[in-house]
Design an enzyme around this catalytic site. Structure first.
Site, PDB file in Angstrom:
ATOM      1  N   ILE A 199       0.875  -1.183   0.000  1.00  0.00           N
ATOM      2  CA  ILE A 199       0.000   0.000   0.000  1.00  0.00           C
ATOM      3  C   ILE A 199       0.902   1.219   0.000  1.00  0.00           C
ATOM      4  O   ILE A 199       1.707   1.396   0.918  1.00  0.00           O
ATOM      5  CB  ILE A 199      -0.882   0.070   1.269  1.00  0.00           C
ATOM      6  CG1 ILE A 199      -1.538  -1.275   1.591  1.00  0.00           C
ATOM      7  CG2 ILE A 199      -1.930   1.170   1.141  1.00  0.00           C
ATOM      8  CD1 ILE A 199      -2.047  -1.371   3.019  1.00  0.00           C
ATOM      9  N   HIS A 200       0.784   2.065  -1.033  1.00  0.00           N
ATOM     10  CA  HIS A 200       1.646   3.254  -1.029  1.00  0.00           C
ATOM     11  C   HIS A 200       1.043   4.466  -1.713  1.00  0.00           C
ATOM     12  O   HIS A 200       1.512   5.580  -1.519  1.00  0.00           O
ATOM     13  CB  HIS A 200       2.991   2.943  -1.698  1.00  0.00           C
ATOM     14  CG  HIS A 200       2.954   3.038  -3.190  1.00  0.00           C
ATOM     15  ND1 HIS A 200       2.439   2.037  -3.982  1.00  0.00           N
ATOM     16  CD2 HIS A 200       3.351   4.027  -4.032  1.00  0.00           C
ATOM     17  CE1 HIS A 200       2.526   2.398  -5.241  1.00  0.00           C
ATOM     18  NE2 HIS A 200       3.056   3.591  -5.318  1.00  0.00           N
ATOM     19  N   ARG A 201      -0.004   4.293  -2.511  1.00  0.00           N
ATOM     20  CA  ARG A 201      -0.499   5.429  -3.296  1.00  0.00           C
ATOM     21  C   ARG A 201      -1.125   6.494  -2.403  1.00  0.00           C
ATOM     22  O   ARG A 201      -1.906   6.182  -1.501  1.00  0.00           O
ATOM     23  CB  ARG A 201      -1.511   4.967  -4.342  1.00  0.00           C
ATOM     24  CG  ARG A 201      -0.855   4.279  -5.511  1.00  0.00           C
ATOM     25  CD  ARG A 201      -1.775   4.172  -6.700  1.00  0.00           C
ATOM     26  NE  ARG A 201      -1.052   3.558  -7.805  1.00  0.00           N
ATOM     27  CZ  ARG A 201      -0.333   4.221  -8.696  1.00  0.00           C
ATOM     28  NH1 ARG A 201      -0.260   5.535  -8.630  1.00  0.00           N
ATOM     29  NH2 ARG A 201       0.295   3.575  -9.663  1.00  0.00           N
ATOM     30  N   ARG A 232       5.358   6.354   3.905  1.00  0.00           N
ATOM     31  CA  ARG A 232       4.177   7.221   3.940  1.00  0.00           C
ATOM     32  C   ARG A 232       2.984   6.483   4.545  1.00  0.00           C
ATOM     33  O   ARG A 232       2.212   7.056   5.328  1.00  0.00           O
ATOM     34  CB  ARG A 232       3.818   7.707   2.530  1.00  0.00           C
ATOM     35  CG  ARG A 232       2.581   8.619   2.523  1.00  0.00           C
ATOM     36  CD  ARG A 232       2.329   9.283   1.188  1.00  0.00           C
ATOM     37  NE  ARG A 232       2.109   8.336   0.131  1.00  0.00           N
ATOM     38  CZ  ARG A 232       2.841   8.275  -0.991  1.00  0.00           C
ATOM     39  NH1 ARG A 232       3.833   9.121  -1.168  1.00  0.00           N
ATOM     40  NH2 ARG A 232       2.574   7.387  -1.933  1.00  0.00           N
TER      41      ARG A 232
END
Length: 349
Positions: free
Chosen positions: A202-204, A235
């Site tokens: 998960i990074h967007r 993030r």
């Protein structure tokens, strides 16, 4: 021939690993790392593992708002371009590094080659979509990875110097797959049973920066009965902490991993749940069912052939796909013959 190559983020390091060494066989390459990914686990480790030549320049721009980050790159790149006087600038993908590298070259009337041209999510709220469209329209050479990408360019009136060469990440996967099996030590740390865990990334920003979307994802992972392996992007960690989201014991959080460890985890996984464009492709290369936590994908071919399903961030849809999504039928060859890098360099030269 003197070529400047721009990289700045994980997927670009992987693509450069496939292309740069071929460029350097008979040409001079100047490699510029913008520093968009500046954490060691997100940057240096890829140069070490993949044998990419170390950058001739590192701009070290770090994080920041889009305008600030892109502006810093433009200022520094212009100085380098004027000093080095390249014959061509090569950019990859859809990051701010890509746009800055292409725009600066175009303003100085230096030809631009765009690797991974023609991808479209048709969601203009995505910074990546803006970057890739603008880059395509100022590039002289457009290297598309699929037939769909070529069709997207044609629909926008871009037809000159468009080449369907296949996907350079497929080249890299073929080249490094066996090395990952030999060299990766990730399983010595995690003690995983092949085929009995779900690999998740998960990074967007559209998912991490929105509490409702990130909460929907984490809730689904928490409620799953599967073991989840989650290499945690910095993030994402920041927002999980900020939103005070609970992580259950079935989710094993690990630090971001290098390319070889990631390939190993992909090969050993049961399914892959991700919001990453690159990981969607790698799932396909590895023959793994992919569950994409976005509302659309640039890699629509993987959906059309039944190996990728789009679930957004709805908890119920994610859970249902983790339990029930299994591709039917054999995979089709949609990403070329594994020789994209040679085709790109041959065409440029």
């Amino acid at each position: 021939m003197k070529i400047i190559t721009i990289v700045g983020a994980r997927p670009q390091f992987i693509k450069a690993a496939a292309v740069s060494n071929i460029i350097r066989e008979e040409n001079k390459e100047i490699l510029i790392h913008t520093g968009q990914h500046y954490d060691n686990n997100m940057s240096d480790i890829f140069f070490n593992e993949l044998g990419i030549p170390y950058p001739d320049y590192n701009l070290q721009v770090g994080s920041g708002n889009h305008g600030e980050q892109t502006g810093k790159m433009l200022i520094e790149l212009e100085k380098i371009y004027l000093e080095e006087k390249p014959d061509l600038v090569l950019v990859y993908g859809d990051t701010n590094s890509t746009l800055a590298g292409a725009l600066c070259a175009s303003k100085l009337l230096i030809p631009v080659a765009h690797v991974e041209a023609g991808l479209r999510s048709f969601n203009m709220s995505m910074p990546e979509e803006q970057n890739r469209i603008l880059t395509d329209h100022i590039s002289k050479y457009l290297f598309a990875p699929t037939d769909t990408a070529v069709a997207n360019l044609k629909n926008e009136g871009v037809v000159n110097n468009v080449h369907n060469v296949g996907d350079v990440m497929y080249d890299a996967t073929i080249h490094f797959k066996n090395k990952a099996l030999e060299k990766s030590q990730i399983n010595e740390k995690l003690k995983l049973t092949p085929g009995e865990f779900i690999l998740t990334t998960i990074h967007r920003a559209e998912n991490t920066n929105d509490i409702n979307r990130l909460e929907g994802i984490i809730k689904a992972l928490n409620e799953s009965e599967e073991q989840i392996i989650l290499p945690l992007h910095p993030r994402t960690k920041k927002y999980i902490d900020e939103y005070k989201l609970m992580i259950r014991d079935n989710i094993k959080i690990i630090e971001p991993v290098g390319y070889l460890d990631m390939l190993y985890l992909e090969m050993m996984s049961k399914k892959i749940v991700t919001d990453s464009g690159g990981v969607q492709k790698e799932a396909y290369f590895m023959g793994k069912p992919c569950i994409t936590m976005r509302d659309e994908t640039e890699w629509i071919e993987t959906v059309n052939v039944g190996w990728n399903c789009i679930v957004g961030t709805d908890t119920t849809k994610i859970l249902k796909a983790i339990m029930n999504f299994n591709p039917l039928g054999e995979q089709k060859n949609i990403f070329g013959d594994g020789n994209a890098s040679n085709k790109i360099v041959r065409t440029i030269v």
